[in-house]
Every structure is written in C-alpha cells, then in structure tokens.
Scaffold this motif. Structure first.
Motif, mmCIF file in Angstrom:
data_model
loop_
_atom_site.group_PDB
_atom_site.id
_atom_site.type_symbol
_atom_site.label_atom_id
_atom_site.label_comp_id
_atom_site.label_asym_id
_atom_site.label_seq_id
_atom_site.Cartn_x
_atom_site.Cartn_y
_atom_site.Cartn_z
ATOM 1 N N HIS A 16 1.170 -0.033 2.305
ATOM 2 C CA HIS A 16 -0.041 0.846 2.788
ATOM 3 C C HIS A 16 -0.834 0.325 1.549
ATOM 4 O O HIS A 16 -0.780 0.553 0.348
ATOM 5 C CB HIS A 16 0.310 2.249 2.693
ATOM 6 N N VAL A 17 -2.124 -0.133 1.997
ATOM 7 C CA VAL A 17 -3.023 -0.538 1.210
ATOM 8 C C VAL A 17 -4.318 0.497 1.260
ATOM 9 O O VAL A 17 -4.755 0.466 2.429
ATOM 10 C CB VAL A 17 -3.400 -1.995 1.339
ATOM 11 N N ILE A 119 -11.058 3.019 7.897
ATOM 12 C CA ILE A 119 -12.219 2.297 7.529
ATOM 13 C C ILE A 119 -11.810 1.428 6.183
ATOM 14 O O ILE A 119 -12.122 0.262 6.093
ATOM 15 C CB ILE A 119 -13.839 2.820 7.383
ATOM 16 N N ASP A 120 -10.960 1.997 5.528
ATOM 17 C CA ASP A 120 -10.674 1.448 4.237
ATOM 18 C C ASP A 120 -9.080 1.627 3.881
ATOM 19 O O ASP A 120 -8.579 1.392 2.942
ATOM 20 C CB ASP A 120 -11.219 2.387 2.991
ATOM 21 N N GLU A 121 -8.173 1.656 4.844
ATOM 22 C CA GLU A 121 -6.723 1.623 4.659
ATOM 23 C C GLU A 121 -5.944 0.767 5.717
ATOM 24 O O GLU A 121 -6.556 0.819 6.833
ATOM 25 C CB GLU A 121 -6.231 3.110 4.981
ATOM 26 N N VAL A 122 -5.045 0.128 5.371
ATOM 27 C CA VAL A 122 -4.221 -0.523 6.420
ATOM 28 C C VAL A 122 -2.765 -0.297 6.122
ATOM 29 O O VAL A 122 -2.275 -0.130 5.004
ATOM 30 C CB VAL A 122 -4.287 -2.209 6.522
ATOM 31 N N TYR A 123 -1.786 -0.320 6.999
ATOM 32 C CA TYR A 123 -0.454 -0.723 7.068
ATOM 33 C C TYR A 123 -0.181 -2.204 7.297
ATOM 34 O O TYR A 123 -0.663 -2.559 8.060
ATOM 35 C CB TYR A 123 0.070 0.300 7.765
ATOM 36 N N LEU A 124 0.789 -2.616 6.411
ATOM 37 C CA LEU A 124 1.353 -4.129 6.733
ATOM 38 C C LEU A 124 2.979 -3.904 6.865
ATOM 39 O O LEU A 124 3.521 -3.162 6.407
ATOM 40 C CB LEU A 124 0.958 -4.746 5.787
ATOM 41 N N ASP A 125 3.400 -4.721 7.904
ATOM 42 C CA ASP A 125 4.718 -4.815 7.849
ATOM 43 C C ASP A 125 5.115 -6.384 7.461
ATOM 44 O O ASP A 125 4.738 -7.139 7.993
ATOM 45 C CB ASP A 125 5.083 -4.881 9.578
ATOM 46 N N LEU A 126 5.556 -6.149 6.204
ATOM 47 C CA LEU A 126 5.658 -7.602 5.490
ATOM 48 C C LEU A 126 7.167 -8.009 5.779
ATOM 49 O O LEU A 126 7.786 -8.761 5.039
ATOM 50 C CB LEU A 126 5.512 -7.482 4.015
ATOM 51 N N THR A 127 7.973 -7.360 6.580
ATOM 52 C CA THR A 127 9.548 -7.729 6.624
ATOM 53 C C THR A 127 9.834 -9.392 6.873
ATOM 54 O O THR A 127 10.336 -9.773 5.929
ATOM 55 C CB THR A 127 10.034 -7.096 7.839
ATOM 56 N N ASP A 128 9.120 -9.861 7.982
ATOM 57 C CA ASP A 128 9.355 -11.370 8.033
ATOM 58 C C ASP A 128 9.097 -12.180 6.665
ATOM 59 O O ASP A 128 9.684 -12.898 6.227
ATOM 60 C CB ASP A 128 8.668 -11.763 9.138
ATOM 61 N N ALA A 129 7.909 -11.734 6.156
ATOM 62 C CA ALA A 129 7.179 -12.468 5.092
ATOM 63 C C ALA A 129 8.201 -12.364 3.863
ATOM 64 O O ALA A 129 8.502 -13.175 3.195
ATOM 65 C CB ALA A 129 6.128 -12.128 4.720
ATOM 66 N N ALA A 130 8.739 -11.041 3.727
ATOM 67 C CA ALA A 130 9.586 -10.932 2.392
ATOM 68 C C ALA A 130 10.873 -11.449 2.688
ATOM 69 O O ALA A 130 11.636 -12.028 2.041
ATOM 70 C CB ALA A 130 9.782 -9.291 2.181
#
Length: 632
Positions: A16-17, A119-130
């Motif tokens: 979460h960014v 407007i200022d937050e996102v969730y990322l699913d980084l499973t594949d990249a990790a």
DNA sequence: ACGGGTGTAACG
DNA sequence: TCGTTACAC
C-alpha cells in the motif's frame, strides 16, 4: 513462461503506497519556496480562515490538524503557510491534485497489478515481480541493496545499534521462510518504485509491504513520511494484540465504536475472544466472518487492476445563511456543477475512451419550520446524455422531482444546503483496439500516413484484438444525436459536441492520419504482440476475466466468508496474470516523448530496464492500453 | 450552521 | 436496480 506457485494466495506480496500530505506536496512543487516550511492547504478562506484539508509534517509538529480552521492553525503555528485550493466556477477545483495523482499512478503501475484506492493511495500486487526476483536475483545474492530498502522498518525485528545493517541482515537471510523472502523482494521493489516516484514527480510517499491489503494499509501509516514498513507474518499476532480496533480500516466508524462500547473490544486482539458464531449473530453473517478474519490478520481482498476512478462527482455545500432558497439559485449552482462534471467526463472520454452512463443528483435540504426534519432529500438518477446543456437540464429535472417528493403535498418554503451531481457506470468503449484508442486520444494533425482504421482493426497484424461496433444501449437520445452528427463535418466545433464525433468515429471506418514516428512505435509493438504473445494467452486472460466478473457479483464480505472459510484459503486462479511481452529490439525509442503522459513514464521505466523482453503486466497502464479491446 | 469535496462499497 | 447509509481521505 509463468512461474508455478504452490500457494499463491498465502504468499501474496501486497503493498500500500500512500502519498505524504499529498495536496501540500503538490502545492510545494508548484511553489518550491514553500518546501520545508510549515504549510497547509486550505479551502474557502473567507470564513475563519477556511478549512484545512492537508497539513505538512512541519506544521503537524506544532499541533496543526486537519479539520482545523485556518485561523486556528495560525494560532498554534504562527507563520504557517496557508495555500488555497484553486477555485473554478466559484467552487473548489481539485483537478491539479487529480492529475498529480495520475502521475504517481503511472509510475506505480509498472511493476504489478495496481489499484487506485483514492486520489493519493494505491495498492499493488507485487507477487509476480517478487517471485521473479526471488528466482532470478534473490536478495541474499545481491551485492548492494538499494539504500532506500535498507531504511525499511521491519515489524518484529529486534532493535539494533545499526538498523541498516540489521535490516540488511533480515532482507538477505538465506534461511528465511519463503514468505519472508518474498516480502523482502517486495520491499526492494517498493523502495525502487518510491525512488522513481520521487525522481519523476518530486513527491515522497510512504508504503506498507505485507501479505494482504489490510496489513499493508496498516503498515503504510506506521512510519511517515517517506518511509516504508514491512509486516512479516510472524509479527502479525503481536501487532494486532495491542492495536486499538479503531485503527483498522473499516473500524474507524460506528462498527468500531460498537465493538468498544458493546463488546468491550478495545484492541483487535480482544476480538479473538469472540467465537465467529457470536460475531455473526451480533453483526450479521458477513460482517461477523469479516471481523473474525480481521482479528487474525486475514484479508483475502484482491488488488483490483483499476487505475482510473469508477465515478466522477462534484458538489458544493451551502451552509447556514448560504442555503439556496430559490429555484433560480439552485439552477445557477446546478449549472456550475454540471459544467464541471461535463468537462471531466469529456476528459475521461478523450483520454481514456470511457463513457459514463448514469447521472445522479444528490441534495440536502430543510423545510422552513422543521425542527427535526425526518425526511431527507432523495437522490435521483437518470441516463446520462453527453452534452453540458443536457446534463444541466437533466440535473434540474432530477432536482425538481426530488424536491416535490421532499416537500410532499405541503408547500412550505425550503432551503438547499448541499448540491452534488455525479457520473457513474463508466464503461470502456469497446470496438477499437488500444492502438486506435491512442490515436483517437491525440490530435490527428501530424504527418499523414496511409494506414487506415480498417487496416489497424482487421487487416493489420493485430487483428486478434479486433473491433466491434458500439452504441449506447439505453439512451436513445444519444444515438439520434450521433446519427445527426455523422453527417456534419465542420472542423472546429464547440467542445461539448466533440464527444459525439468521437462516438461517430467508433462506428465509422475512421481514416487514421497519425504521425509516422508514433505509428512506427506502435507498428513495432503491434508486430511483436503477435510474435511474443500468443493468442491462447490472451484468450486465457479473457476467460479468466469472465470468472472474475462472476465473482465480483458477490460482495467482498461474502467473498471473505467463502474464500477464507469455505475454501480453506485455497484461492488460486486469480494470480495467473495475463501479460503481454515485447521484444526490446522492436521498440522505437525515439518516439517515447510523443506517447500520452499516462504511459510515457511507464514506457521509459520499461525501456531503462536491461531485459530484452519487456512485459506489460495485467494492471499496468501499458497492458491497459493494449488489452482494453476485450473489455465488456 | 462548517472538515469540504470526492470516492467506494454494502445493503434493503 | 435504485436509493440510502457508512466509511475513508
């Protein structure tokens, strides 16, 4: 080649960014002299100095809080810099923050599925990249690790005199659980993304890295500003044991209060004492199950691949003496709001080729002698017709209808204390390949090319993407307008009419006269779509989406109930991400500057990487551009 | 009669 | 499906 994953659900890597006091940063970028000074963003400074909507960390040290008035902030923080929100049509205009938010999303959506949460937050699913990192260049093999990653906070990691060395030790542990190694990879990726964001936008952000959205969100707020926090599974129990329930997302309101007051549940850990059945009894089946999972740090919510908002709205309040008391004043303000809304849906169409189908009007009002008004102004909606004037007309009709219902048979005088209009049910316009969508989003005035719409859609190498005809299903009036517009060809029409042209283009055979170099860029990619990504992969993606649609019909809490309990955590299908691969040799680097801003930065990052095969992952903007032809 | 303006989602 | 309500930032 997809990497097989034994337990995709249990080992997801979610980030979460969260931008740090975002509106303040936007204003500080516009006015660099404000950097480092105690600053707040304020709207409507005519009354008690206006209301604060964002406060810099320097100002927070003085005790300045959101929800303070400008005057109040100046009391506790003399010399605070108060910056006003831009005003257009006599109302707050948040466009500069929206577009700054898009800049950030375009960078954050490059490494995995990305969900714009606000407007200022996102969730990322980084499973594949990790997982890729773990199998290719695991941290333990890494010579030097990004300095920023070493500054991570790792929950549960014992303190040390040299935190960076300590964190390095944790990130690189060769005997760590696979779960933890994946988080370590995720943290390295996030640190890099945050660096990219800073470099390209000048904005700092904070992040949480965990195995689910709930914990990632919790963690992103733990060390601010400009820091990131990792939540290993081993730290979850202790973390939640003492965490006040109100700190959890969704428990900040009435439900959280009820837990405290009715059940004496003060920390998330306290929830563990209650059997699931009891919680279901008290709060309903879905909420009960959800609470049971919250207590254990379980959250199966997927990161939805959505980088654009699902609706657009604009509104204004008219407090106290400002209440609107005549039909004319209501009309005036509705006109202002509808104008802004029209502009925004028009922009969405131009930039994203999306069409909103529903117009909704919301209002709040009181009746002259009512002490405790017990009926509210009903909201009303209707099909949205694309022209500013029609939006205004329709909104007024909706208001009048709502007002009659609100007043009943009594004809007292009334006052309106807030008005809002929104556009929702926004759908991608199908019927055109993403390449064409790109061309339609740009002006066609550059050097001509003899490649036609037909060739792109049907005869060119990308024919598998295809094109379909499109018409608005439920709004006959629009179709009449389009039919009419189709015969008219004046070059410079007012903007409200342009949309109709856009629709017509999609139904006609459109001659594309784009820039030769841009065309070259896409021709390269176009070719490589067919070479590098095979059709079966695209098909698999497409049928997978159908399954998702079906599931999305269930509400998230129901999803918890089934996913977490009934299926015993075995949720596997959703992470076999589709992706499109491109060969670096086939990309024309010289035309990147001419790409639309939303994907420009993404493409740049993409070209910077040393890999020959460029991958547009599901959820990234590039993927979005190249796949939306198959959307419903 | 003031945290305003936006946005998402659950629920009946 | 629509409209209401809750929650969040």
């Amino acid at each position: 080649m997809p990497i097989p994953r034994p337990d995709p659900q249990g080992d997801r890597v979610i980030a979460h960014v969260d931008m740090d006091c975002f509106y303040v940063q936007v204003e500080q970028r516009r006015q660099p002299k404000l950097r480092g000074l105690p600053t707040a963003v304020v709207q409507y400074n005519d009354w008690k100095g206006g209301g604060l909507i964002a406060v810099s960390y320097e100002a927070r040290k003085f005790g300045v809080k959101r929800s303070m008035r400008g005057d109040e902030a100046e009391m506790v923080c003399p010399g605070i810099q108060l910056v006003q929100v831009p005003v257009a049509r006599d109302k707050a205009d948040l466009n500069v923050y929206r577009s700054a938010g898009s800049e950030v999303v375009s960078i954050l959506s490059t490494k995995g599925r990305c969900e714009r949460a606000s407007i200022d937050e996102v969730y990322l699913d980084l499973t594949d990249a990790a997982e890729s990192m773990l199998s290719e260049v695991p941290p333990e093999a890494l010579e030097d690790i990004d300095k920023a990653a070493l500054k991570s906070h790792v929950l549960g990691l014992s303190d040390d005199e040299d935190p960076e060395k300590n964190v390095r030790g944790w990130l690189c542990r060769s005997d760590a659980l696979r779960q933890d190694k994946l988080l370590a990879c995720g943290a390295i990726i996030v640190a890099q993304l945050r660096g990219d964001v800073l470099k390209e936008t000048e904005f700092t952000c904070s992040a949480g890295i965990a195995h689910n959205k709930m914990l990632a969100k919790l963690a992103s707020g733990m060390n601010k500003p400009a820091q990131q926090t990792i939540v290993p599974s081993s730290a979850v129990k202790e973390l939640l044991a003492s965490l006040p329930v109100k700190k959890m997302k969704q428990l900040g309101g009435k439900l959280g209060t009820s837990l405290q007051n009715d059940l004496e549940v003060n920390t998330v850990g306290d929830l563990l004492k209650f059997p699931e059945e009891k919680l279901q009894e008290l709060y309903g089946f879905n909420t009960g199950t959800w609470l049971r999972n919250v207590a254990r740090g379980i959250c199966g919510d997927e990161v939805k691949g959505r980088v654009l908002p699902k609706s657009h709205g604009c509104g204004k309040t008219f407090p106290g003496p400002k209440a609107l008391k005549t039909s004319a004043s209501v009309k005036h303000w509705l006109d202002q709001l509808c104008e802004e809304l029209s502009e925004r849906i028009q922009l969405d169409l131009d930039q994203n080729k999306r069409v909103a189908h529903t117009l909704t009007l919301h209002a709040r009002a009181f009746k002259a002698g009512d002490v405790e008004p017990h009926n509210k102004f009903p909201s009303k909606s209707c099909p949205l017709r694309y022209s500013a004037i029609k939006v205004q007309e329709d909104a007024k009709r909706l208001f009048d209808s709502g007002l009659r219902e609100f007043l009943g048979s009594h004809s007292k005088s009334w006052g309106v204390t807030s008005l809002a209009v929104s556009a929702s049910k926004i759908l991608d316009t199908p019927g055109t390949s993403s390449i064409l969508r790109f061309f339609q989003g740009k002006s066609f005035s550059l050097a001509t090319s003899d490649v036609s719409y037909d060739e792109f859609c049907n005869d060119g190498p990308s024919s598998s993407i295809g094109c379909q005809s499109y018409a608005l299903p439920e709004c006959e009036e629009n179709q009449e307008v389009f039919a009419h517009e189709e015969s008219s060809k004046e070059p410079d029409k007012p903007s409200q009419d342009r949309i109709n042209d856009d629709f017509c283009r999609q139904n006609r055979k459109q001659k594309v006269t784009g820039s030769g170099s841009i065309l070259r860029f896409f021709s390269g990619i176009n070719t490589s779509i067919n070479q590098a990504s095979n059709e079966t992969e695209i098909q698999a993606q497409s049928s997978e989406n159908e399954i998702h649609e079906g599931q999305d019909m269930r509400n998230p809490r129901q999803k918890h109930a089934i996913d977490e309990r009934g299926m015993d955590g075995r949720i596997s299908h959703q992470h076999t991400n589709g992706s499109w691969n491109f060969n670096a040799d086939e990309i024309d680097h010289s035309v990147v500057d001419e790409l639309p801003p939303e994907i420009q930065q993404e493409v740049q990052g993409w070209l910077r990487s040393s890999k020959r095969a460029k991958t547009a992952r599901k959820g990234s903007n590039i993927f979005h551009y190249f796949s939306s032809g198959e959307n419903p």
